[in-house]
Design a protein around this motif. Sequence first.
Motif, PDB file in Angstrom:
ATOM      1  N   CYS B 296     -23.598 -45.417  -0.361  1.00 57.22           N
ATOM      2  CA  CYS B 296     -23.712 -46.084   0.945  1.00 57.22           C
ATOM      3  C   CYS B 296     -24.695 -47.256   0.887  1.00 57.22           C
ATOM      4  O   CYS B 296     -24.507 -48.260   1.567  1.00 57.22           O
ATOM      5  CB  CYS B 296     -24.108 -45.099   2.039  1.00 57.22           C
ATOM      6  N   ILE B 319     -28.126 -43.903   4.566  1.00 56.13           N
ATOM      7  CA  ILE B 319     -28.477 -42.480   4.631  1.00 56.13           C
ATOM      8  C   ILE B 319     -29.899 -42.314   5.140  1.00 56.13           C
ATOM      9  O   ILE B 319     -30.187 -41.420   5.937  1.00 56.13           O
ATOM     10  CB  ILE B 319     -28.262 -41.769   3.265  1.00 56.13           C
ATOM     11  N   ILE B 356     -19.764 -38.206   5.311  1.00 55.98           N
ATOM     12  CA  ILE B 356     -20.713 -38.200   6.432  1.00 55.98           C
ATOM     13  C   ILE B 356     -20.362 -39.399   7.298  1.00 55.98           C
ATOM     14  O   ILE B 356     -20.320 -40.526   6.809  1.00 55.98           O
ATOM     15  CB  ILE B 356     -22.162 -38.308   5.921  1.00 55.98           C
TER      16      ILE B 356
HETATM   17  S1  SF4 Z   1     -24.789 -40.433   2.628  1.00 53.50           S
HETATM   18 FE1  SF4 Z   1     -25.476 -39.481   0.726  1.00 53.50          FE
HETATM   19  S2  SF4 Z   1     -23.590 -38.735  -0.204  1.00 53.50           S
HETATM   20 FE2  SF4 Z   1     -22.977 -40.194   1.372  1.00 53.50          FE
HETATM   21  S3  SF4 Z   1     -22.802 -42.164   0.301  1.00 53.50           S
HETATM   22 FE3  SF4 Z   1     -24.905 -42.071   1.094  1.00 53.50          FE
HETATM   23  S4  SF4 Z   1     -26.127 -41.195  -0.564  1.00 53.50           S
HETATM   24 FE4  SF4 Z   1     -23.959 -40.765  -1.035  1.00 53.50          FE
END
Ligand code: SF4
Lengths: 247, 467
Positions: B296, B319, B356
Motif C-alpha cells: 500500500c 496502513i 483491507i
Molecule cells: S495494509 Fe498491510 S497487508 Fe495491506 S497492503 Fe498495506 S502493508 Fe500490505
Amino acid sequence: MHIDLFLTCVNDALFPQTGQATVRLLERLGHTVGFNPRQTCCGQMHLNTGYRDDALDLARKFVGDFRDAEVVVMPSGSCAAMVRELYPQAAQWAGDEALLREMEALAPRVFELSEFLVNRLGVTDVGAYYPHRVTYHPTCHAMRGLRVGDAPLRLLRQVRGMTLLELAGAEECCGFGGTFAVKNPDVSAAMLTDKTRHILDTGAEACTAGDNSCLLHIGGGLSRLRSGTRTVHLAEILASTEQEVYA
Amino acid sequence: MRANLRNVTGAIRAKRANVVGEMPHWEQLRDLGAALKDDTLADLPDRLLQLERSVQARGGQVHWARDAREARDLVALIAEQHAVTELIKVKSITSDEIELNLALEERGIHAVETDLAELIVQLSKDSPSHILVPAIHRNRAEIQELFNTELPGEGQLSDDPAALAGAARRYLRQKFLTTKMAVSGVNFAVAETGTVCVVESEGNGRMCVTLPEVLVSIMGIEKVLEKVEDLSVFMELLPRSSTAERMNPYNSFWTGVTPGDGPQEFHLILLDNGRTNVLADEFGRQTLRCIRCSACLNVCPVYERAGGHAYGSVYPGPIGAILTPQLLGMYDKNANTLPGASSLCGACYDVCPVKINIPQVLIYLRSEANVQKGLTAEALAMKGMKFVMAEGWRFEGALKLARVGQGPLVRGDAITSLPGLLGGWTQSRDLQPLPKEGFREWWKRRGQEPAAASGEADTSSESKERV
Ligand code: SF4
C-alpha cells in the motif's frame, strides 16, 4: 425507459452544460428524462470529511427523493460510488437497519452515465461527433469504486471525428480528493502537477473524464498554467453531433 | 528524497504488478488470506492460548505484554539475566513501535540492527521511513560518509555499493559470531504447532535466529495463524506483494528449542499495545489483517510525495494512517489527523493482499476523529452546508446568492484567490466562476417552452463559448 437524472451538486452549481448534455444524450437515445427539483447533494463531501451524521441526513434525503425511480443516472462516478457503495456502509455504521434495506433496494438502480450506457443499455455508439484531440482520465471512484472498467473508453472510441490520445500515468489520482485538496494543498498540488504534465504531453486540446469534480481540479491546474488545454465532461462529448457541438 | 521514493516505489510497483499478474487465482488467494485472518481474529484469545501451550510444549517461554513498556521491560530483563550488554536485532517494526532500542540503551544495553538498511538508519541516528526499505530516503554518498565515520577499521571506503555492502557485511559477521542474544520480530506464528516464522531478503535474520544462545521474538497478537497450512497462503501473498518476488530468499521457521541446535533459550513476547481495542471495533478490526507487506505504501500517491516521516508515525503510509490512530486511540492529537492525509483514491485497497478496505476505514476513522474534536469551524461549515442541501429550494437560493457574491472574486474568467478555509485551493489552482444560468433554471425554462428546441438553441450558444 424513464430515467431520473441525479445531477449532483457540483454540476448543478458549476456545470449546467453537463446536465444539459446528459439530458440531450439520453433523449436522443429515445428515453424520457425526469429531474426531481427536490434533489441536492449526495453527501459525499460530508461523509468523506468525517461528518457521518450530516451525510446520513443527506443520504436519507436521496433515498426519499429517488425511492420510486426506475433508474437513477448521474454524470459522476464519485457520487454514484457514494450512493451505491458507501450509503449501505454508512447505514451499517449507524446501525440503521431499515435505512440499510432501503439503500440496498435502491442501489442496483443507480448508475454512473457511462456504465449505464454500456452495461445497462448495451450501446457504445451513441452517434456522437466531436472533431478534437482528446485524452481521457479515468477517475479513481469510477475506476476503483464502481469498476466501470473500459466503458468510457468504449464510448469514446466510437465518437466520430475525435482523436483519442493515450494518457501516461492515467490511473494515478489527480490529487483532488474533495476537501483533501484544501486541507493538504501541497501534496494535492504535487499530484496535480504530474497529472497536468502528462495531459499536456499528449498534445490534446481537451482532457475528459466522467466526473466534473476531478475535472474542476484538473481544469483549475490547467487554467493556472495558462495552457490553453481545457477539460470537458464525457457527457458533453457524447452529446455532441455534427449539427451541434456542445462543448 | 522525492526522486528516490518515486524511483524505488515505482520500480517495486511495476515488478509487483508482474509477479501478481502471473498468478491466475490472485483474487481468490486474497479472499482466502482475508478470510483466514478474519477467522483467527474472531477467536483470537483461544488462538493465543493455544499458541502459548504449543510454544511451551516445545521448550519455549511465552510472555504477555499489555503495552510497550511491559514489552520493553521484558526484553531488558531477559538481557540482564544473561548479563548481556549488546544484542543483535532483525529488522522489526514491532520493536520500533515499542521504541525498544532507545529503552535498552537507557539501561546500558546496545542493540545492533543487522538489516543493512536498518543499520544505516541506526548509525545515522535516524528513524526508518519505509516498512520494507527503511533507508529509502538516504543516498549513496550519505551512506559512504556515514560508514567512513561509524565503521571503525574499514579505512576509507569508496561509494561503490559493493564496497559499502562488503564493509557492512564484515562488521555484522563479527557481531553474529560473538553476540549472545538476539531480538527478532515475527511475521507469522502458528497456534497449532508453536512455529514462529521470519521472512527476509538478506539472510541476516537467519543468522540472528540461529547463532545466538538466547532468542527473544516480539509479535503483535494479530500475527497468529491457526494452522501450518495457512502459512502456504501467506507465503504466496507476502513476497509477491512486498518485494515483488515469487518467494523470499530467506524463510526461517523454528519451533521452541532443539537441544544442541540453534538458540537454547527461546522467549516469545505477545504484545497487545492497543490491539484489543482495535479488535473490539467491528469495522476497524480488518486493520489487524495486515501482514506488513508495504504494497500500500508503494502505490500510494500521497506517500510517494510526502515520504514516510511526514506521517509522524511508526507505521507509515496508508496502513499507518489507519493503524496508528487505532492503536493510540482517536484522542491522540497527532494520530487523529493521519486519516485525513489521503485523497481516497483507493489504490491501496486494490493492492492489499488481505483486502483491507483502507479507504473505507479512513472515512470511518475521520468521523471518529471529528467526534473527538467536537464543534470546530469545519464542523459548523459542514452543518451549514447540510442545512442548505436539505431542501432543493434552499440550494437553488444559495446558488443565486453565490452568483452575486462571487463578483469581487472573479478576475477575468477565473477565481484565482479564495479567502479563509478555501485558500488552499487557489494556492495552485484556479476556480471557475458560477455560470450565469444554472441547470435548474434551464430545466424550468425548457419545461415552460414548447418542445426541446428552444432550450437547445439557447444553451448551445452558451456552451460554445467554452470551446
Ligand atoms: S495494509 Fe498491510 S497487508 Fe495491506 S497492503 Fe498495506 S502493508 Fe500490505
